[in-house]
Design an enzyme around this catalytic site. Structure first.
Site, PDB file in Angstrom:
ATOM      1  CB  SER A 115      -0.921   0.007   1.227  1.00 45.34           C
ATOM      2  OG  SER A 115      -0.170   0.197   2.411  1.00 45.34           O
ATOM      3  CB  CYS A 116       0.264   4.545  -1.450  1.00 45.86           C
ATOM      4  SG  CYS A 116       0.444   3.906  -3.115  1.00 45.86           S
ATOM      5  CG  ASP A 117      -0.148   4.356   5.477  1.00 44.49           C
ATOM      6  OD1 ASP A 117       0.828   4.501   6.246  1.00 44.49           O
ATOM      7  OD2 ASP A 117      -1.279   4.794   5.727  1.00 44.49           O
TER       8      ASP A 117
END
Length: 414
Positions: free
Chosen positions: A361-363
C-alpha cells in the site's frame, strides 16, 4: 473446479475431496514442545489444485477441531466461549458450534453469525464492554442474557435495555508476558468492580461474576494466578455484602505457535487448574474461557506474492521485499512487530540473507518487519511465493474492505 475469490469452500465441497482426513485424536505433546501447526501437505494440496489469486488464506478445519478437543480434555472445568473476532468464517463457526462450543461476541453482526450457525442464545456472551444501547436491546430481544460491563454508564444501559440479565464485570490486568497486551482500555480496578456489582443488584440485574484477560498470545503460564487471586478477593468481599457471584471468566490468552516455541495448552491448563484450586478451593464457580488465537491460529496459512525486491542505496546489504499483502490486508498484528509469523519461501533453497518485509500500500506505516530481520533465500525473485504460517487468527478479520483498492483477504476452508 476453480475457486472464486470470496467463496468459502469446505470439506463438503467435491473440489476438496482429495484433501479429506478422518478425525484424529488430539496429539500428545510434552509439556515444553511447540504446538503442532497446520498440516503443510494438506494446505499444499489445496493451493496446488486450485491456484487462487494471491494473497489468500487457507484454513485447515481439522486443526481447529483438534485444538478444541485438546482444550476440552485438558481444562474440562471450563466452558469454551470461542472469541468470534479471531476468525469469523462461517465454516469455522459451524464447526465449533457442532463440537459444542459457546461464543463470545462483540456486535449484533457476530450474534447473527453464530445464531445462523445453530448456536442458542443461551450460549452467547455479549462480551464487549463498549456497546450501543440499541444493540443491547436488540441482543436481549434475540434472547441473549449474558452481558459484560466495566463502568457505571454501561451498567445503566444494561439495566434499561436488558432488565434482569446476568452481568459480569471485567477486571483490569497487567498483561505482563503477552505479545499482544490488552491492558487499560478494558476493565476496572477491583474496588470499583465490587461497587458496580452491588449497583447491578440494586438496578434489578443479576450480578453473575467477574472476567479478566491476561493479554493475547500470553507466553507465561503464571499470569492467570494473579488475576484469579484478585477475582477471588472480590468474590469474598461481595459475599460479605450478601451478593454471591457464581461465574469467573478467565478470558483468552492461550498462544499459537509463531517464531518462538511456546508451551502446549496442557501446561497452561495445569497452571489455571492449580490457580483455581488455590484461590477458590472447594467453592469453585462456573468457569468460562474465551479462546480465539489458540483454537484457530495454527490452522491457517497465507500465500502471498513477492511484488518487488529493492535496495535503498548501493552500500546497503539488506533487501527490501514487498509483498502483495501488508498491514491493511490482514497482517495488522505485525504492528510494532508484536506477532512474528513463521515465513517460508516456496521452492527456494540455499543461502539466505536479511530482508525488510513490507506491504504493497501507499502508506509508510505498511512495513511488516524491519527491526526483526527475517532471513530469506538470496535467490528470491519477483513473482515468487511466500507462505506465512499460523495466520488463522486475526488476519482475514482484520483486513480492510479496500484500502488503496486492494481486495479483502479471502479465506478458503478445507
Amino acid at each position: 473446479m476453480e475457486l472464486q475469490i470470496g467463496t468459502l469452500p469446505t470439506l463438503e465441497d467435491p473440489a476438496f475431496a482429495t484433501g479429506r482426513r478422518k478425525q484424529r485424536a488430539p496429539r500428545k505433546q510434552s509439556i515444553y514442545a511447540p504446538r503442532q501447526a497446520a498440516a503443510p501437505d494438506k494446505i499444499s494440496r489445496v493451493i496446488a489444485a486450485h491456484q487462487p489469486k494471491t494473497p489468500f488464506l487457507v484454513v485447515d478445519l481439522d486443526i481447529i477441531a483438534d485444538n478444541y478437543r485438546t482444550l476440552r480434555q485438558t481444562l474440562p472445568e471450563a466452558a469454551v466461549y470461542y472469541a468470534v473476532k479471531a476468525n469469523p468464517s462461517p465454516e469455522v463457526i459451524r464447526l465449533l458450534c457442532g463440537l459444542g462450543s459457546s461464543f463470545d461476541v462483540a456486535s449484533p453482526a457476530e450474534i447473527e453469525l453464530v445464531l445462523n450457525a445453530g448456536a442458542k442464545p443461551a450460549n452467547i456472551s455479549f462480551g464487549n464492554t463498549i456497546k450501543k444501547e440499541r444493540d443491547i436491546a436488540w441482543a436481549f430481544k434475540r434472547g441473549v442474557r449474558l452481558f459484560a460491563f466495566d463502568s457505571e454508564a454501561e451498567l445503566h444501559k444494561l439495566a434499561r435495555s436488558a432488565p434482569g440479565a446476568r452481568v459480569f464485570c471485567r477486571l483490569l490486568t497487567s498483561c505482563d508476558g503477552a505479545d499482544w497486551p490488552l491492558s487499560r482500555k478494558f476493565g476496572c480496578e477491583a474496588d470499583m468492580a465490587h461497587d458496580l456489582l452491588l449497583q447491578a443488584r440494586d438496578l434489578g440485574l443479576e450480578p453473575h461474576g467477574l472476567s479478566f484477560h491476561v493479554g493475547s498470545q500470553q507466553t507465561r503460564t503464571d499470569q492467570w494466578g494473579a488475576a484469579l487471586q484478585r477475582a477471588s478477593e472480590v468474590f469474598a468481599s461481595l459475599k460479605r455484602a450478601e451478593v454471591e457471584l457464581t461465574m469467573v471468566n478467565i478470558g483468552g490468552g492461550l498462544p499459537a505457535r509463531y517464531q518462538a516455541a511456546v508451551a502446549p495448552v496442557g501446561a497452561y491448563a495445569s497452571a489455571i487448574t492449580k490457580a483455581l484450586a488455590e484461590h477458590f478451593g472447594s467453592s469453585l464457580p462456573q468457569v468460562i474461557i474465551e479462546p480465539g488465537r489458540s483454537l484457530v491460529g495454527d490452522s491457517g496459512t497465507i500465500e502471498a506474492e513477492v511484488v518487488l525486491i529493492s535496495k535503498k542505496s548501493y552500500d546497503e546489504d539488506v533487501r527490501w521485499v514487498y509483498l502483495d499483502i501488508g498491514k491493511f490486508g490482514g497482517l495488522a498484528e505485525t504492528h510494532d512487530e508484536a506477532i512474528k509469523y513463521r515465513i517460508e519461501a516456496v521452492g527456494r533453497k540455499g543461502a539466505t540473507g536479511a530482508v525488510i518485509l513490507a506491504g504493497p500500500s501507499c502508506d509508510s506505516v505498511d512495513i511488516l518487519y524491519e527491526k526483526f530481520q527475517y532471513q530469506l533465500p538470496l535467490t528470491l525473485k519477483v513473482g515468487d511465493r511466500l507462505r506465512i504460517h499460523a495466520t488463522g487468527a486475526y488476519t482475514a478479520s482484520y483486513s480492510s474492505v479496500g484500502f488503496n483498492g486492494f481486495d479483502p483477504l479471502p479465506t478458503y476452508c478445507a
